[in-house]
Design an enzyme around this catalytic site. Sequence first.
Site, PDB file in Angstrom:
ATOM      1  N   LYS A 124       0.849  -1.200   0.000  1.00  0.00           N
ATOM      2  CA  LYS A 124       0.000   0.000   0.000  1.00  0.00           C
ATOM      3  C   LYS A 124       0.875   1.236   0.000  1.00  0.00           C
ATOM      4  CE  LYS A 124      -4.458  -1.334   1.965  1.00  0.00           C
ATOM      5  NZ  LYS A 124      -5.431  -1.111   3.050  1.00  0.00           N
ATOM      6  N   ASP A 296     -18.595   2.267 -23.480  1.00  0.00           N
ATOM      7  CA  ASP A 296     -19.902   2.442 -22.856  1.00  0.00           C
ATOM      8  C   ASP A 296     -20.217   3.928 -22.663  1.00  0.00           C
ATOM      9  OD1 ASP A 296     -22.216   1.284 -21.163  1.00  0.00           O
ATOM     10  OD2 ASP A 296     -21.254   2.696 -19.794  1.00  0.00           O
ATOM     11  N   GLU A 351     -21.238   2.978 -27.855  1.00  0.00           N
ATOM     12  CA  GLU A 351     -22.618   2.933 -27.383  1.00  0.00           C
ATOM     13  C   GLU A 351     -23.147   4.369 -27.467  1.00  0.00           C
ATOM     14  OE1 GLU A 351     -25.013   1.170 -23.566  1.00  0.00           O
ATOM     15  OE2 GLU A 351     -23.641   2.835 -23.240  1.00  0.00           O
TER      16      GLU A 351
END
Length: 642
Positions: A124, A296, A351
């Site tokens: 991390k 999309d 799209e």
Amino acid sequence: MEAPPENPQLEELFKFDPYLRGYETELRRRYNCLRSEWRRIEEADGIERLSHGYREFGVRVDPDGTVRCQEWAPNAQAVYLRGDFNNWREDQYPFEKQPFGKWTLVIPPKPDGKPAIEHNSVIKLLIIGPQGQRLDRLSPWAPYVTRPPKGAPSGTVYEQRLWNPPKPYKLNVPRPPVPASLRIYEAHVGISSPEERVATYDYFRESVLPRVRDLGYNCIQLMAVMEHAYYASFGYQITSFFAASSRYGTPCELKQLIDAAHSMGIIVLLDIVLRFLLSNLTWWIEEYGFDGFRFDGCMSMLYHHHGLNHNFSGHYDEYFGMSVDTESLTYLALANWLLHKAHPFVITVAEEVSGLPGLCRPVEHGGYGFDYRLAMAVPDLWIKLLKGVPDQDWDVAKICFELENRRYGEKAIAYAESHDQALVGDKTIAFWLMDKEMYTHMSTLSDPSLIIDRGIALHKMIRLITHALGGEGYLNFIGNEFGHPEWLDFPRLGNGESYYYARRQFNLVDDKLLRYQHLNNFDAAMNLAEARFGWLHRGPGYITRKHNGDKVVAFERGGLLFAFNWHWASSFTDYRLGVAEPGRYRIVLNTDRPEFGGHNRVDENTQFFTQPGDFDGRGNSLQLYLPCRCAVVLAREDGAAA
């Protein structure tokens, strides 16, 4: 890399759409915006470096075992790397601040030459914010993140893992050629098993890909691959843009899936959602072997109003007014130019439902570079009819109009139903047609049912006319090829975290005592007929008959004659239809075959000879038997494909 030419070839654009000539000034302005953005990038780091940012950013391991890290955190006071490899000590590995908000860290290898951070270690970033706040973060460039086991102290917070396997899988199968006709199988790996679980990349490779191949599809479009924390989002809430979702398996297993698809002659498109970087696109093409993208929500990007509460009339002022987002247009054109110049095999699908002119024309012609757009009005047409109009009242002329209503010279992907219709709260075409009867009368041993008989007949006809007339490509969502019953509902609090509806019941189509096999058989025959004759890439259809009284539609495309009798009761003997080419014709596809759940009313051994003379605007005609709720496809014997 080659830059967009100084001047667009707008005359090429005007050939396909003369109405655009009145907007030449705006088209040139938009093209100049693209050129300016290209120059700006080249004058900075360059398009090549920008589109390969993943080579410099994130946590990477060199061949000699050196771990290199680079992040962009312009407001941070300090950045540290920590993880289970150093018992989470916070200050052992500080980054060094570099110009332009960059932070870098180099960790030398161990004395034995191995990396200081082992493969699959949890890591991390600790970022100290401008007010001293301590923030644990995953690198936005992380290629592999995992969800902790259920009940873990960290809850549902994802963990970044260093992906550096000793023997990483290398793509080794050449890409198939770009298909002339695109037959897309849209799929979601997680729901692809009949079992109540999350399916894996390996399961999809072993169990689903062979089905896709046998059905005659030459492309799969994978949804929900980019990592997303919420499974029920259908993959549309991306949390890690460079990470392949770990809930299905490892990055190596995804690469094996793509290699397996390529070995079957199937190309693979990635569903990519709204926000993306140019380096995202390059990463998925070069690292994983994807062959293109379905973008999309393009309409939401293209307009400042995002398409909300706006009905497009088709007037061109709507496409060239102040509501158009020029920056988004520029970015999409830039992405398409980059992809197609760097990787000529790439296919991009938009799209987009507004009908923006030039969206699927080449960038150098003043277009925006997509190869296809989704014909989104087509599934809307079928659902409106199925929800509110008895089929005896269907206007066949209107159906034809909607199926052909697309921009000339801009290729479209037709589909009869969308994945959204499979979700809980809506119904698939099969469920609209047959509903609760699917629970009691889909057995070949059960009593005959007029509802099932009607549903199977119309399901095949809807899909065939959409395939043959609706576009230059065709798409099917996983399971709909065999009339998957019920709906799709991902595990969530509202359903008790159940996986019962988050699956595709392929066991139904495999059961030879159930009628799902008939729809599946037809889907395969339809695709294989297209593969043989290639109607999708041989120009638009020419409609010769749309008779609302008879409920008959006939059209020619790709050298074939398609004839549909939508009538619920009337069958026609010696029904005359016009054809362009004289000769002897035979039936090559017939929805009434017994293996398709039909009644075997059509004799496929019949030869049909044309007669000269004008009929329905064609120079020849032939006569044939058209049973009710049946469609046939004829090919000229002395000119048919081998």
